[in-house]
Design a protein around this motif. Structure first.
Motif, mmCIF file in Angstrom:
data_model
loop_
_atom_site.group_PDB
_atom_site.id
_atom_site.type_symbol
_atom_site.label_atom_id
_atom_site.label_comp_id
_atom_site.label_asym_id
_atom_site.label_seq_id
_atom_site.Cartn_x
_atom_site.Cartn_y
_atom_site.Cartn_z
ATOM 1 N N GLY A 157 0.852 -1.181 -0.026
ATOM 2 C CA GLY A 157 -0.042 -0.080 -0.013
ATOM 3 C C GLY A 157 0.824 1.205 -0.089
ATOM 4 O O GLY A 157 2.025 1.288 -0.011
ATOM 5 N N LEU A 158 0.346 2.560 0.131
ATOM 6 C CA LEU A 158 0.974 3.792 0.093
ATOM 7 C C LEU A 158 0.223 4.544 0.955
ATOM 8 O O LEU A 158 -0.973 4.470 1.310
ATOM 9 C CB LEU A 158 0.594 4.424 -1.377
ATOM 10 C CG LEU A 158 1.369 3.810 -2.759
ATOM 11 C CD1 LEU A 158 0.835 4.346 -3.922
ATOM 12 C CD2 LEU A 158 2.784 3.750 -2.569
ATOM 13 N N TRP A 159 0.989 5.221 1.853
ATOM 14 C CA TRP A 159 0.764 6.175 3.129
ATOM 15 C C TRP A 159 0.981 7.451 2.642
ATOM 16 O O TRP A 159 2.166 7.880 2.512
ATOM 17 C CB TRP A 159 1.203 5.723 4.015
ATOM 18 C CG TRP A 159 0.892 5.980 5.418
ATOM 19 C CD1 TRP A 159 -0.033 5.321 6.383
ATOM 20 C CD2 TRP A 159 0.831 7.339 6.197
ATOM 21 N NE1 TRP A 159 -0.352 5.727 7.441
ATOM 22 C CE2 TRP A 159 0.132 7.193 7.438
ATOM 23 C CE3 TRP A 159 1.410 8.411 5.872
ATOM 24 C CZ2 TRP A 159 -0.096 8.005 8.482
ATOM 25 C CZ3 TRP A 159 1.159 9.629 6.924
ATOM 26 C CH2 TRP A 159 0.263 9.405 8.059
ATOM 27 N N PHE A 160 0.042 8.280 2.187
ATOM 28 C CA PHE A 160 0.240 9.589 1.736
ATOM 29 C C PHE A 160 0.224 10.617 2.990
ATOM 30 O O PHE A 160 -0.593 10.536 3.860
ATOM 31 C CB PHE A 160 -0.882 9.976 0.623
ATOM 32 C CG PHE A 160 -0.728 9.275 -0.688
ATOM 33 C CD1 PHE A 160 0.435 9.795 -1.613
ATOM 34 C CD2 PHE A 160 -1.191 8.136 -1.041
ATOM 35 C CE1 PHE A 160 0.784 8.903 -2.675
ATOM 36 C CE2 PHE A 160 -1.237 7.505 -2.238
ATOM 37 C CZ PHE A 160 -0.160 7.967 -2.923
ATOM 38 N N ASP A 161 1.002 11.591 2.572
ATOM 39 C CA ASP A 161 1.201 12.971 3.690
ATOM 40 C C ASP A 161 1.510 13.860 2.836
ATOM 41 O O ASP A 161 1.734 14.179 1.498
ATOM 42 C CB ASP A 161 2.504 12.548 4.175
ATOM 43 C CG ASP A 161 2.257 13.128 5.897
ATOM 44 O OD1 ASP A 161 1.223 13.966 5.955
ATOM 45 O OD2 ASP A 161 3.171 13.007 6.579
ATOM 46 N N GLY A 162 1.151 15.270 3.349
ATOM 47 C CA GLY A 162 1.519 16.511 2.393
ATOM 48 C C GLY A 162 0.716 16.687 1.286
ATOM 49 O O GLY A 162 1.051 17.150 0.124
ATOM 50 N N THR A 163 -0.776 16.373 1.729
ATOM 51 C CA THR A 163 -1.589 16.464 0.669
ATOM 52 C C THR A 163 -2.794 17.526 0.947
ATOM 53 O O THR A 163 -3.694 17.665 0.458
ATOM 54 C CB THR A 163 -2.504 15.110 0.502
ATOM 55 O OG1 THR A 163 -3.076 14.732 1.728
ATOM 56 C CG2 THR A 163 -1.531 14.058 -0.127
#
Ligand code: K80
Length: 482
Positions: free
Chosen positions: A223-229
């Motif tokens: 999976g991908l864990w997004f931040d700074g969005t």
């Protein structure tokens, strides 16, 4: 034009109260729903194998590693007050000097196998690793920028060996990725001019390239864990982000993405304009834990937690309160009891080793997990009235209810209230083979478990094996007439 439709949604809440624990109350609410191009892709929990596995993890590890581990919260002898991984944003730090830290990045003692072994011993089932934090430095040799580990003295890929080492030990890997990028000149906080728009279009392509590159290079990542969005520039990209999300999901069936990746066309993040969660699990629980089950609205979620108050990257000095093993275990118990996963952060040192404090916590948590992990993996909300001694966790598909005990009352008696017609057939301590209890029935489906000692050094877990008691009426307790 936006077509408005009215949907009548029938929501059935399970109502939990002391008088009638299993009482179900049907509430019908009328909700206005608007047609969205870029809202949630589905409503309700994902039920595929990958997501069922995610749900069962219970405990995870977060790793924040990058150039910021070198200054470690200090610049020219001055202490930075913020989180160490944010030091580039401090006025004391010139941006180009910060970026040249790349030429000092040489973690000669880095050993992916030893990090993974520590995580395994701690009992984590998944790890989230920073591939690129806000500073833009890539721990993998991205071909879309020069600002990567390939141009550091270390030269070698960091992500590949980590994915391999963790995956080999049965620990699933999630890749953390910051959309906000302080290094890329095309990054904007907002788009106000034509020039901004052109630059940000380039940035969008760069972001897409990097994400597809990560998914291609590391097929084992789950999976991908997004931040700074959260910045306006990205929030305005509903169509682009939605199509990129679809592209990534098509490329990797089962891919898990949290609620922090994209906004809908009205700029709503996490939950779209109709209140439906965008993504597979709620990413809003950063350094906080819900209080009650209704706070999580039936969604999957995980809580990411720092050891000190707010330091993710390595910081030489940990100020303020440092969480203890038992505090962290209590957070873990609380998360699992409310249907979430608990993810503890580690900030490795610039030489590639883990700091002693974190190694000790991993050891302490692991020792507790050795005995009690049965109450954590596959655990879920038990639907019982919470008691002051701690947290209940239920295990799907079994007749077991776990009592994770953190506070022993002076009476030494733990109160248990079960649904009517449920009897306790067995009570025993996970940590004491042969240590079992005979509960005292003190009222209708209400029991005391009298502990055999009054002082406990560590939190412990009791298992309740339950049985259907509908045929056996048992003692008749009289209700007061009021
Ligand atoms: C970014 C912005 C704020 C206000 C707080 C935290 C963060 C980042 N998210 C954490 C998971 C860390 O990566 C932190 O730097």
């Amino acid at each position: 034009m936006i077509k408005k439709v009215i949907l009548i949604t029938a929501i059935v809440w399970s109502c939990i109260n002391t008088a009638s624990i299993n009482a179900q109350q049907a509430a019908t609410t009328a909700q206005k729903t608007i047609a969205l191009q870029h809202g949630a892709h589905g409503v309700g929990r994902r039920r595929d194998a990958a997501m069922e596995k995610w749900r069962a993890y219970g405990l995870g590890q977060f790793v924040h590693w990058g150039l910021y581990s070198i200054p470690a919260g200090e610049w020219n002898g001055k202490q930075y007050n913020g989180a160490a991984e944010w030091i580039k944003s401090w006025k004391e730090v010139p941006a180009t000097t910060y970026d040249s830290l790349m030429y000092q990045f040489n973690p000669t003692k880095f050993n992916a196998e030893s990090w993974a072994a520590t995580a395994k011993q701690m009992g984590v089932k998944y790890v989230t690793i920073t591939t690129k934090h806000h500073d833009g430095f890539c721990l993998w040799p991205s071909k879309y920028t020069n600002f990567t580990v390939a141009n550091s003295p270390y030269k070698k890929d960091i992500i590949g060996p980590l994915v391999k080492a963790y995956d080999r030990r049965g620990i699933d890997v999630i890749l953390y990725f910051s959309i906000m990028d302080w290094h890329n000149p095309d990054w904007r906080y907002d788009i106000k001019t034509r020039e901004d728009s052109v630059a940000f279009d380039r940035f969008k392509q760069f972001t897409r390239n990097q994400l597809l590159e990560l998914l291609t290079l590391y097929p084992a990542a789950k999976g991908l864990w997004f931040d700074g969005t959260w910045d306006k520039s990205w929030v305005k990209q509903a169509a682009f982000a939605d199509s990129l999300e679809k592209e990534m999901r098509a490329m990797r069936p089962g891919l898990i993405i949290g609620s922090r990746f994209r906004a809908d066309e009205y700029g709503k993040r996490h939950f779209d304009s109709n209140g439906n969660m965008m993504g597979d699990y709620e990413q809003g629980w950063e350094r906080k834990i819900p209080e009650k089950i209704t706070d999580v609205h039936g969604n999957d979620w995980d809580c990411v937690m720092t050891v000190p108050e707010n330091q993710w990257g390595y910081s030489k000095i940990w100020k303020g309160h440092i969480k203890t093993t038992d505090e962290l275990l209590e957070m873990l118990a609380k998360c699992v009891s409310l249907d979430g996963n608990f993810v503890l952060n580690f900030g490795p040192k610039p030489d590639g080793t883990l700091r002693t404090e974190e190694l000790d916590l991993a050891k302490g948590i692991g020792a507790w997990m050795d005995t009690n992990s049965e109450a954590i993996y596959n655990g879920e909300y038990a639907g019982l009235v919470k008691q002051d001694w701690g947290y209940y966790v239920k295990k799907t598909g079994t007749n077991k209810i776990y009592m994770l005990v953190f506070n022993v009352p002076v009476s030494g008696a733990l109160n248990v209230v079960l649904p009517s017609r449920t009897a306790i057939s067995k009570v025993y301590d996970l940590g004491g083979p042969g240590l079992s209890y005979v509960p005292e029935e003190i009222g209708t489906s209400t029991y005391f478990i009298h502990l055999k000692q009054q002082t406990f050094k560590r939190p412990f877990v009791l298992v309740l094996e339950t049985a259907d008691n509908s045929k056996n009426s048992g003692a008749q307790y009289q209700k007061a007439k009021t």
